[in-house]
Design a protein around this motif. Structure first.
Motif, PDB file in Angstrom:
ATOM      1  N   GLU A  63     -23.132  -2.020   8.284  1.00 31.53           N
ATOM      2  CA  GLU A  63     -22.369  -2.883   9.185  1.00 31.53           C
ATOM      3  C   GLU A  63     -21.624  -3.941   8.384  1.00 31.53           C
ATOM      4  OE1 GLU A  63     -21.145  -6.106  11.391  1.00 31.53           O
ATOM      5  OE2 GLU A  63     -22.907  -6.308  10.110  1.00 31.53           O
ATOM      6  N   MET A  64     -22.311  -4.544   7.397  1.00 38.75           N
ATOM      7  CA  MET A  64     -21.668  -5.609   6.626  1.00 38.75           C
ATOM      8  C   MET A  64     -20.475  -5.072   5.843  1.00 38.75           C
ATOM      9  SD  MET A  64     -23.924  -8.517   6.390  1.00 38.75           S
ATOM     10  CE  MET A  64     -24.218  -8.886   4.698  1.00 38.75           C
ATOM     11  N   ILE A  65     -20.663  -3.888   5.256  1.00 40.90           N
ATOM     12  CA  ILE A  65     -19.560  -3.311   4.482  1.00 40.90           C
ATOM     13  C   ILE A  65     -18.385  -3.042   5.400  1.00 40.90           C
ATOM     14  CG2 ILE A  65     -18.840  -1.229   3.287  1.00 40.90           C
ATOM     15  CD1 ILE A  65     -21.821  -1.224   2.216  1.00 40.90           C
ATOM     16  N   MET A  66     -18.686  -2.445   6.560  1.00 44.21           N
ATOM     17  CA  MET A  66     -17.630  -2.100   7.497  1.00 44.21           C
ATOM     18  C   MET A  66     -16.928  -3.366   7.966  1.00 44.21           C
ATOM     19  SD  MET A  66     -16.233   0.506   8.713  1.00 44.21           S
ATOM     20  CE  MET A  66     -14.803   0.578   9.757  1.00 44.21           C
ATOM     21  N   ARG A  67     -17.689  -4.387   8.284  1.00 46.52           N
ATOM     22  CA  ARG A  67     -17.083  -5.613   8.793  1.00 46.52           C
ATOM     23  C   ARG A  67     -16.163  -6.233   7.754  1.00 46.52           C
ATOM     24  NH1 ARG A  67     -17.295 -10.937   7.644  1.00 46.52           N
ATOM     25  NH2 ARG A  67     -16.877 -12.318   9.397  1.00 46.52           N
ATOM     26  N   ASN A  68     -16.658  -6.308   6.520  1.00 52.48           N
ATOM     27  CA  ASN A  68     -15.861  -6.986   5.508  1.00 52.48           C
ATOM     28  C   ASN A  68     -14.586  -6.230   5.175  1.00 52.48           C
ATOM     29  OD1 ASN A  68     -17.712  -8.981   5.491  1.00 52.48           O
ATOM     30  ND2 ASN A  68     -18.789  -8.278   3.660  1.00 52.48           N
ATOM     31  N   THR A  69     -14.671  -4.903   5.083  1.00 57.61           N
ATOM     32  CA  THR A  69     -13.430  -4.170   4.810  1.00 57.61           C
ATOM     33  C   THR A  69     -12.507  -4.252   6.008  1.00 57.61           C
ATOM     34  OG1 THR A  69     -14.671  -2.194   5.343  1.00 57.61           O
ATOM     35  CG2 THR A  69     -14.131  -2.541   3.045  1.00 57.61           C
ATOM     36  N   MET A  70     -13.109  -4.306   7.187  1.00 54.64           N
ATOM     37  CA  MET A  70     -12.316  -4.429   8.405  1.00 54.64           C
ATOM     38  C   MET A  70     -11.505  -5.727   8.347  1.00 54.64           C
ATOM     39  SD  MET A  70     -11.986  -2.755  11.287  1.00 54.64           S
ATOM     40  CE  MET A  70     -11.208  -3.091  12.859  1.00 54.64           C
ATOM     41  N   VAL A  71     -12.157  -6.805   7.930  1.00 53.00           N
ATOM     42  CA  VAL A  71     -11.471  -8.092   7.881  1.00 53.00           C
ATOM     43  C   VAL A  71     -10.297  -8.035   6.913  1.00 53.00           C
ATOM     44  CG1 VAL A  71     -11.722 -10.488   7.135  1.00 53.00           C
ATOM     45  CG2 VAL A  71     -13.457  -9.457   8.597  1.00 53.00           C
ATOM     46  N   THR A  72     -10.516  -7.423   5.747  1.00 47.85           N
ATOM     47  CA  THR A  72      -9.393  -7.348   4.795  1.00 47.85           C
ATOM     48  C   THR A  72      -8.315  -6.393   5.297  1.00 47.85           C
ATOM     49  OG1 THR A  72     -10.861  -5.918   3.553  1.00 47.85           O
ATOM     50  CG2 THR A  72     -10.394  -8.068   2.602  1.00 47.85           C
ATOM     51  N   THR A  73      -8.745  -5.294   5.914  1.00 49.41           N
ATOM     52  CA  THR A  73      -7.760  -4.328   6.392  1.00 49.41           C
ATOM     53  C   THR A  73      -6.874  -4.950   7.473  1.00 49.41           C
ATOM     54  OG1 THR A  73      -9.375  -2.610   5.993  1.00 49.41           O
ATOM     55  CG2 THR A  73      -7.477  -2.001   7.298  1.00 49.41           C
ATOM     56  N   LEU A  74      -7.477  -5.788   8.289  1.00 47.90           N
ATOM     57  CA  LEU A  74      -6.702  -6.385   9.385  1.00 47.90           C
ATOM     58  C   LEU A  74      -5.575  -7.274   8.865  1.00 47.90           C
ATOM     59  CD1 LEU A  74      -9.449  -7.161  12.007  1.00 47.90           C
ATOM     60  CD2 LEU A  74      -7.527  -5.597  12.235  1.00 47.90           C
ATOM     61  N   ARG A  75      -5.665  -7.698   7.596  1.00 45.25           N
ATOM     62  CA  ARG A  75      -4.596  -8.513   7.026  1.00 45.25           C
ATOM     63  C   ARG A  75      -3.463  -7.649   6.485  1.00 45.25           C
ATOM     64  NH1 ARG A  75      -8.556 -11.398   3.680  1.00 45.25           N
ATOM     65  NH2 ARG A  75      -9.716 -12.748   5.092  1.00 45.25           N
ATOM     66  N   GLU A  76      -3.653  -6.324   6.507  1.00 47.45           N
ATOM     67  CA  GLU A  76      -2.631  -5.452   5.936  1.00 47.45           C
ATOM     68  C   GLU A  76      -1.395  -5.433   6.825  1.00 47.45           C
ATOM     69  OE1 GLU A  76      -2.694  -3.789   3.136  1.00 47.45           O
ATOM     70  OE2 GLU A  76      -4.790  -4.079   2.530  1.00 47.45           O
ATOM     71  N   ASN A  77      -0.250  -5.178   6.182  1.00 46.72           N
ATOM     72  CA  ASN A  77       1.007  -5.203   6.922  1.00 46.72           C
ATOM     73  C   ASN A  77       1.099  -4.092   7.951  1.00 46.72           C
ATOM     74  OD1 ASN A  77       2.278  -7.465   5.925  1.00 46.72           O
ATOM     75  ND2 ASN A  77       2.843  -6.410   4.037  1.00 46.72           N
ATOM     76  N   TYR A  78       0.482  -2.937   7.663  1.00 49.99           N
ATOM     77  CA  TYR A  78       0.662  -1.834   8.618  1.00 49.99           C
ATOM     78  C   TYR A  78      -0.031  -2.109   9.940  1.00 49.99           C
ATOM     79  CZ  TYR A  78      -3.733  -0.342   6.378  1.00 49.99           C
ATOM     80  OH  TYR A  78      -4.989  -0.287   5.860  1.00 49.99           O
ATOM     81  N   ILE A  79      -0.954  -3.068   9.936  1.00 53.16           N
ATOM     82  CA  ILE A  79      -1.577  -3.457  11.207  1.00 53.16           C
ATOM     83  C   ILE A  79      -0.537  -4.159  12.074  1.00 53.16           C
ATOM     84  CG2 ILE A  79      -3.375  -4.890  12.247  1.00 53.16           C
ATOM     85  CD1 ILE A  79      -4.394  -2.444  10.703  1.00 53.16           C
ATOM     86  N   ILE A  80       0.257  -5.045  11.425  1.00 54.47           N
ATOM     87  CA  ILE A  80       1.313  -5.742  12.165  1.00 54.47           C
ATOM     88  C   ILE A  80       2.356  -4.738  12.632  1.00 54.47           C
ATOM     89  CG2 ILE A  80       3.158  -7.419  11.913  1.00 54.47           C
ATOM     90  CD1 ILE A  80       1.157  -8.810   9.899  1.00 54.47           C
ATOM     91  N   THR A  81       2.640  -3.767  11.762  1.00 57.89           N
ATOM     92  CA  THR A  81       3.587  -2.716  12.162  1.00 57.89           C
ATOM     93  C   THR A  81       3.114  -2.055  13.447  1.00 57.89           C
ATOM     94  OG1 THR A  81       3.941  -2.291   9.828  1.00 57.89           O
ATOM     95  CG2 THR A  81       4.769  -0.642  11.375  1.00 57.89           C
ATOM     96  N   ALA A  82       1.830  -1.692  13.454  1.00 54.18           N
ATOM     97  CA  ALA A  82       1.310  -0.997  14.630  1.00 54.18           C
ATOM     98  C   ALA A  82       1.423  -1.874  15.862  1.00 54.18           C
ATOM     99  CB  ALA A  82      -0.143  -0.604  14.397  1.00 54.18           C
ATOM    100  N   GLU A  83       1.143  -3.169  15.692  1.00 54.61           N
ATOM    101  CA  GLU A  83       1.266  -4.068  16.842  1.00 54.61           C
ATOM    102  C   GLU A  83       2.707  -4.121  17.318  1.00 54.61           C
ATOM    103  OE1 GLU A  83      -0.438  -8.045  16.495  1.00 54.61           O
ATOM    104  OE2 GLU A  83      -2.010  -7.159  15.232  1.00 54.61           O
TER     105      GLU A  83
END
Ligand SMILES: Nc1ncnc2c1ncn2[C@@H]1O[C@H](COP(=O)(O)OP(=O)(O)OP(=O)(O)O)[C@@H](O)[C@H]1O
Ligand SMILES: [Mg+2]
Lengths: 319, 326, 559
Positions: A203-223
């Motif tokens: 869970e911790m690994i998933m959460r932490n990578t999730m947090v960094t991934t959410l800062r990626e530009n392609y997340i904003i693209t998707a939004e």
């Protein structure tokens, strides 16, 4: 499929295996006392003579090595001190399926759980939900596995009587078919739950990578494309954050293999872990060596299989 | 039609709360990323925004795309106030408004195929009932942006494409829904100089073909001059000069605009170029200086500049500037 | 979509296992079958009688195979031999086999099987028959039901040695290619049980032998389940999941066990272990018999038994290192009848009498030749051991000896006993014979065989016998003991044993402290007819209760 990459990984896997096999050869020979002691020390004299001949223990180290490799390839890992005339291979052959069943079930249940909770926590990092999940994960991580196993056994088997006290199946039950499957699952619930404490790590690994991934530009693209929250969360963010999780499953697998020694012993589960425990208590060196060898093989194979999964999930791998 | 007030922004402001390193308690201080900005984009035109790094261009673009919530102000699209649109309304609006991003490397999801990336908007908006129609549309879009529409291309991932190709994919995905208002945030700044012109040419071509309206962000004045109809110059979250392209280049009113124009590299190399460009730092204001924000770097600054904030004033047929010394 | 499928699959499996499992297992097994379930924590998973050694094996062997007699401490119970006799020279024994014994495959059991078994055991140097291979000369078939065995020397323990000589069918074992590696997973035996199912690390299950010559067992099945720990095995007994625990090793759990009215705890006084204080007599003053005797006198053995063994122990009643045959019935240990005060006074007097020791002063450490008596005692870091060691420490303070405790793990302790390196005193549990590793280790360190040390002890006056060394002297002593036992002369017997023990304490660097007995526990609500304690005495729970004799008396209680 990326063949070049695959062959490279395969080669790496064989190399690790070779190291494990060589260590297995060297350790008993480097120990104080002789290899004879380690291989045959506690067997009846008549058996000792045969083992010494079979492994060439009175010959030169090179001849011993050749014999050892031949024997290992034939599946002959020597004879158990504490359970002669049973061979080490026989003991391990009986125990391995149970251990694999436990470890794989625990992993297969824990990884998706860690994934889901990691995604939820990472998506709203800093929120109350996140804090709650983090506290849960951290406390699971910090609690010793054997302690959790003992508490589970005490509460659910000893006090409440919901689950059996021991074993992988009801002894001498004569169950077949579905009934047998049910019986085996019933016996596996507590050991699997105990091993599931690794959930915290996933869970911790998933959460932490999730947090960094959410800062990626392609997340904003998707939004910007109008993707819904769930679509952004799972299809874009979690899908990418999954990769480090898969890697960590491989790394953690070695940990849960170690944990299975405690868990199996506490639940009297007839797997490799119990074998190792008994072997240590009775100074059964051949059995111990065999169990370690099989554990290294299992770990290497699992890591390789995870590599295949990784390859399938991460198209970027191009070496 | 041509002069219709297509997209309007009124007193738009964005403050980001930030905490100092090691500060856990107490009130946060604010970064004035965009401060009281107003402008009007006209249909079919290209509206350029120019400014140094950190002046608030991306923040502005994101607010327009509803990827960032404004601190205050209003936004009107075709006369309709979209500032407080909810998720559902916004989703519908996105069929008309799309964005092309600055970073072609990071803005495409690395694990998805080109087909999936381009098709993402039509999937999100449930445009096609079957995959075959969708595939045809995706192929059409790829051809439109000058990429191969082969199956091989469809199954590639962003990592297998060059930067220029990726940006074309980004454009294809922005246009697939048939959006007419495109916000482009420095679409070529991260590309090799050799392919920038191609992408710009493609965008201009598409603008003609599809009658698009562009909100075009760049930090290169030269590029803005080449493609924009109207240009706004931003400095530290505020607009300092707004005018038609020709007017602003020929008669810059604000000293900062002058500075940017001087910074355009000449077509024929000139050994003296760049000698008199004033040195300055990219301002990062949590507490903006009183008066004109540019005064610490300005050669003409006097007491008035230090005390009073200049207003944007129309000096000449829609040529606005915010300076006490025009 | 796919992902959702995987999730739902996983959660379904998890939920199913929680629900389906108990449902599937909730139903009772066929109610007309009576099954006795025993929880064991040690089980050697082999049924090869030639390789059998230790308790775990015997549990299995004694169900499917039988010896000629079960002997212990001079008493012998007939099994395959219904009677036996020896001639005047005591060098020739004749055993008469039971008439209608047959193997589980239907073949008759004959004298030829007995000869085959003994010959093979002795020739292959296997463990069956213990040390009897040293003196058994020939085995002859007289007729189908009679075997004659000649021995080279008188051995009162002969019958005891035969305990572990499990008779095997010649017609089966003759064809076994390699006895040393034969797992024998489909054993053909003559015992009351037939080996039915074996699941490694889990259980061994037996079905009753319908044609058993000795009678009918009232129980249909017996399952030995392997438990990971004593706690769990006892918990299983308490909650009724098993019917008995043949060996209880966790004494501290016994009071808790007894809270249940359905559970009874029995003591088998034959299968035992001893606690010893090992004294390094290479050092002064440890090498002085008087010093060791004073120490021995000061130790309150009853306290050790009461507190540390929860009263499930007794004063050592046999001299360790001497063949079991000379064990006496309850012999008082010197100092046992005395009050604590008198004992301590006596011990102090013994030390005060020697001028090398300073006189006792309350609260002070004595000196020996000017050096204070600071003794370091090494013990295994187990609660029961520590408790017992604490008692010794307090007793020693009362005679002016300052003992400090050094706790170490069981592994390192074994290493020390085998490899040397311990100072002053060591407190440990030891057995002799098959399990006597501690004593063997000690012997290694001292470069002597403890058995011979005893036999050759000059002060016993036996060492001068040139012919055969101490063996003849030991034989003489054994003959005396046997004589007094036969004549039912407890006074002479007690004197003899006491003499041996005192001499022994003088000669050997070992002080026997207590004898723990084997405890077993069973449920009263599933079976009746458990053996009363008197019957158990001297027969060994492993061979007895779960073996043949009393299993015939066990009656299941219909539920
Ligand atoms: N999420 C945020 N939190 C805090 N400060 C922010 C945030 N986003 C932007 N900023 C700050 O706001 C200011 C404007 O940033 P913005 O990204 O809009 O600049 P930009 O003009 O696009 O620069 P560039 O040319 O480098 O892209 C910068 O000082 C930046 O540090
Ligand atoms: Mg930017």
């Amino acid at each position: 499929m990326n063949w070049k990459w695959l062959i490279r990984r395969l080669g790496f896997m064989l190399m690790v295996l070779a190291v494990a096999v060589i260590l297995n050869f060297l350790i008993p020979r480097l120990m104080p006392g002789s290899a004879k002691q380690a291989y045959a020390g506690k067997l009846p004299e008549a058996v000792q003579v045969k083992i010494i001949a079979r492994f060439g223990l009175d010959k030169s180290i090179w001849e011993q090595f050749v014999l050892y490799i031949q024997n290992t390839l034939k599946g002959d890992l020597g004879m158990s001190f504490s359970n002669h005339p049973n061979s080490v291979t026989y003991m391990i052959g009986n125990a391995l399926p149970w251990t694999l069943f436990l470890l794989l079930t625990a992993t297969i249940i824990t990884v998706p759980l860690g994934y889901v909770f990691g995604v939820i926590a990472g998506w709203r990092a800093g929120s109350k939900t996140d804090t709650g999940i983090q506290i849960g994960s951290l406390s699971l991580l910090a609690t010793p596995l054997f302690w959790i196993a003992m508490v589970l056994l005490y509460v659910f088997s000893a006090q409440l009587g919901w689950f059996p006290l021991r074993g992988a199946e009801t002894a001498y039950s004569g169950y077949t078919g579905l009934k047998w499957v049910g019986d085996v699952l019933w016996h596996a619930v507590l050991p699997v739950l105990a091993l599931m404490t690794l959930f915290g790590a996933y869970e911790m690994i998933m959460r932490n990578t999730m947090v960094t991934t959410l800062r990626e530009n392609y997340i904003i693209t998707a939004e910007a494309k109008g993707a819904s929250e769930n679509r952004v969360k799972y299809k874009h963010a979690a899908r990418n954050a999954l990769l480090p999780l898969i890697t960590s499953v491989g790394i953690r697998f070695a940990t849960i293999v170690g944990g299975s020694v405690f868990v199996e012993n506490i639940f009297s589960y007839p797997g490799i872990g119990s074998l190792i425990f008994d072997a240590v208590i009775s100074y059964d060196f051949p059995l111990l060596q065999g169990a370690f060898l099989i554990f290294s093989i299992v770990t290497v194979v699992v890591v390789f299989l995870l590599d295949l999964v990784y390859l399938r999930l991460d198209p970027r791998i191009r070496y | 039609m041509e002069n219709e007030q297509y997209f309007e922004v009124d007193h738009l402001t964005k403050f980001f709360p930030v905490k100092k390193r090691g500060q856990f308690f107490g009130k946060p201080i604010y970064v004035h990323a965009v401060d009281d900005v107003q402008f009007t984009v006209r249909k079919g035109k290209t509206y350029g925004v120019v400014g140094e790094s950190g002046c608030g261009k991306t923040t502005l673009a994101r607010m327009i795309m509803h990827l960032e919530k404004p601190t205050s102000g209003r936004m009107l699209f075709k006369g309709q106030d979209i500032t407080l649109f909810n998720g559902k309304q916004m989703k519908a609006l996105r069929r008309q408004m799309q964005m092309v991003f600055q970073d072609p490397f990071g803005s495409l999801n690395p694990v998805r195929t080109i087909r999936n990336i381009v098709a993402e908007p039509v999937r999100v908006h449930h445009i096609f009932q079957n995959r075959q129609d969708e595939k045809i549309k995706v192929q059409e879009m790829l051809e439109t942006v000058g990429l191969s529409s082969s199956d091989e291309m469809l199954e590639k991932r962003p990592g297998q494409l060059s930067g220029g190709e990726r940006q074309r994919v980004g454009i294809a995905s922005a246009l697939i829904l048939g959006a007419e208002f495109i916000v482009a945030d420095e679409p070529v700044s991260m590309l090799d100089a050799s392919i920038r012109a191609d992408i710009i040419a493609l965008m201009m071509k598409l603008k003609e073909e599809k009658n698009l309206t562009y909100f075009f962000i760049t930090h290169e004045f030269g590029m803005a001059r080449a493609i924009c109809d109207r240009i706004a110059v931003m400095y530290a979250g505020k607009m300092v000069e707004v005018a038609d392209a020709a007017s602003i280049v020929d008669h810059p009113l604000h000293p900062y605009t002058q500075l940017l124009i001087d910074a355009i590299p000449p077509l024929i190399p000139d050994p003296n170029w760049g000698k008199n460009i004033s040195e300055g730092e990219v301002p990062y204001f949590t507490v903006p200086p009183p008066g004109c924000r540019y005064h610490p770097r300005c050669s003409r600054a006097d007491e008035l500049c230090k005390s009073e904030i200049p207003e944007l004033v129309d000096y000449r047929d829609g040529h606005f500037a915010a300076c006490h010394h025009v | 979509m796919k992902k959702r499928l995987v999730f739902s699959f996983c959660s379904i499996v998890l939920v199913l296992s929680m629900i389906l499992g108990p449902l599937a297992c909730g139903e009772p097994v066929d109610t007309t079958t009576y099954r006795l379930t025993a929880a064991v924590t040690d089980l050697h998973e082999s049924s090869n009688p030639f390789l059998a050694s230790g308790r775990g094996d015997i549990r299995i062997m004694s169900r499917i195979y039988e010896p000629l007699v079960v002997g212990s401490g001079g008493a012998a119970i007939p099994r395959l031999a219904e009677s036996w006799s020896y001639d005047d020279s005591t060098m020739s024994w004749t055993f008469n086999l039971v008439q209608d014994a047959e193997w589980s495959d239907g073949e008759p059991l004959t004298a030829a099987d007995v000869k085959y078994t003994l010959d093979t055991q002795y020739a292959g140097d296997y463990s069956g028959g213990g040390d009897s291979k040293e003196f058994v000369d020939t085995v002859t078939v007289v007729d189908d039901n009679t075997v004659k065995i000649t021995v080279t020397e008188y051995a009162s323990a002969f019958l005891d040695f035969l305990n572990s000589m499990y008779i095997v069918p010649k017609h089966i074992w003759e064809d076994v290619a390699d006895i040393d590696t034969e797992a024998n997973l489909a054993p053909v035996g003559s015992g009351p049980w037939l080996w039915d199912e074996y699941v490694p690390q889990s259980h061994v299950a037996f079905k009753k032998n319908p044609n058993y010559w000795g009678g009918t067992v009232n129980i249909d099945e017996m399952v030995l389940e392997i438990y990971g720990s004593q706690e769990l095995a006892l918990l299983a007994l308490k909650t009724g999941q098993v019917d008995m625990v043949p060996t209880v090793e966790l004494y501290s759990y016994i009071p808790q066990l007894l809270e249940s009215t359905d559970v009874k705890v029995g003591v088998d006084r034959a299968a035992n272990f001893y606690n010893f204080l090992f004294v390094d007599h290479r050092e002064e003053p440890n090498n002085l018999p008087a010093f060791r005797q004073a120490v021995s006198m000061a130790i309150n053995r009853q306290d050790i038994i009461d507190f540390a063994l929860f009263t499930y122990g007794s004063i050592p009643r046999m001299v360790p290192l001497v063949p079991e045959a000379i064990a006496s019935e309850d012999v008082d240990w010197p100092g046992l009848g005395m009050t604590d005060e008198a004992r301590i006074d006596e011990a102090n007097a013994m030390l005060d009498a020697d001028s090398d020791f300073s006189d006792f002063v309350e609260g002070e450490t004595r000196t020996y030749k000017g050096d204070p008596l600071n003794i370091e005692m090494t013990i295994v870091n187990r609660p029961a051991d520590v408790q017992q060691a604490e008692i010794i420490r307090e007793n020693m303070a009362e005679i002016g000896i300052n003992v400090s405790l050094k706790l170490i793990g069981f592994g390192p302790m074994m290493g020390m006993m085998f490899g040397g390196g311990w100072d002053d005193w060591t407190w440990s549990t030891a057995g002799h014979g098959a399990g006597g590793s501690t004593l063997d280790g000690l012997a290694q360190e001292f470069g002597a065989d403890p058995y011979n040390v005893w036999y050759d002890a000059p002060s016993l006056g036996w060492g001068e016998d040139g012919d055969g060394g101490g063996t003849t002297a030991a034989r003489a002593l054994q003959a005396d003991l046997r004589q007094s036992r036969r004549e039912d002369d407890p006074a002479t017997l007690a004197t003899l044993i006491e003499q041996i023990q005192v001499d022994f304490a003088a000669e050997l660097p070992i002080i026997p402290l207590s004898q723990g007995n084997t405890i077993y526990a069973y449920r009263l609500d599933t079976f009746t007819g458990w053996a009363p304690q008197e019957e158990m005495d001297g027969q060994g729970s492993s061979g007895h209760l779960l073996g043949t004799i009393n299993i015939l008396a066990l009656e299941p209680i219909a539920q």
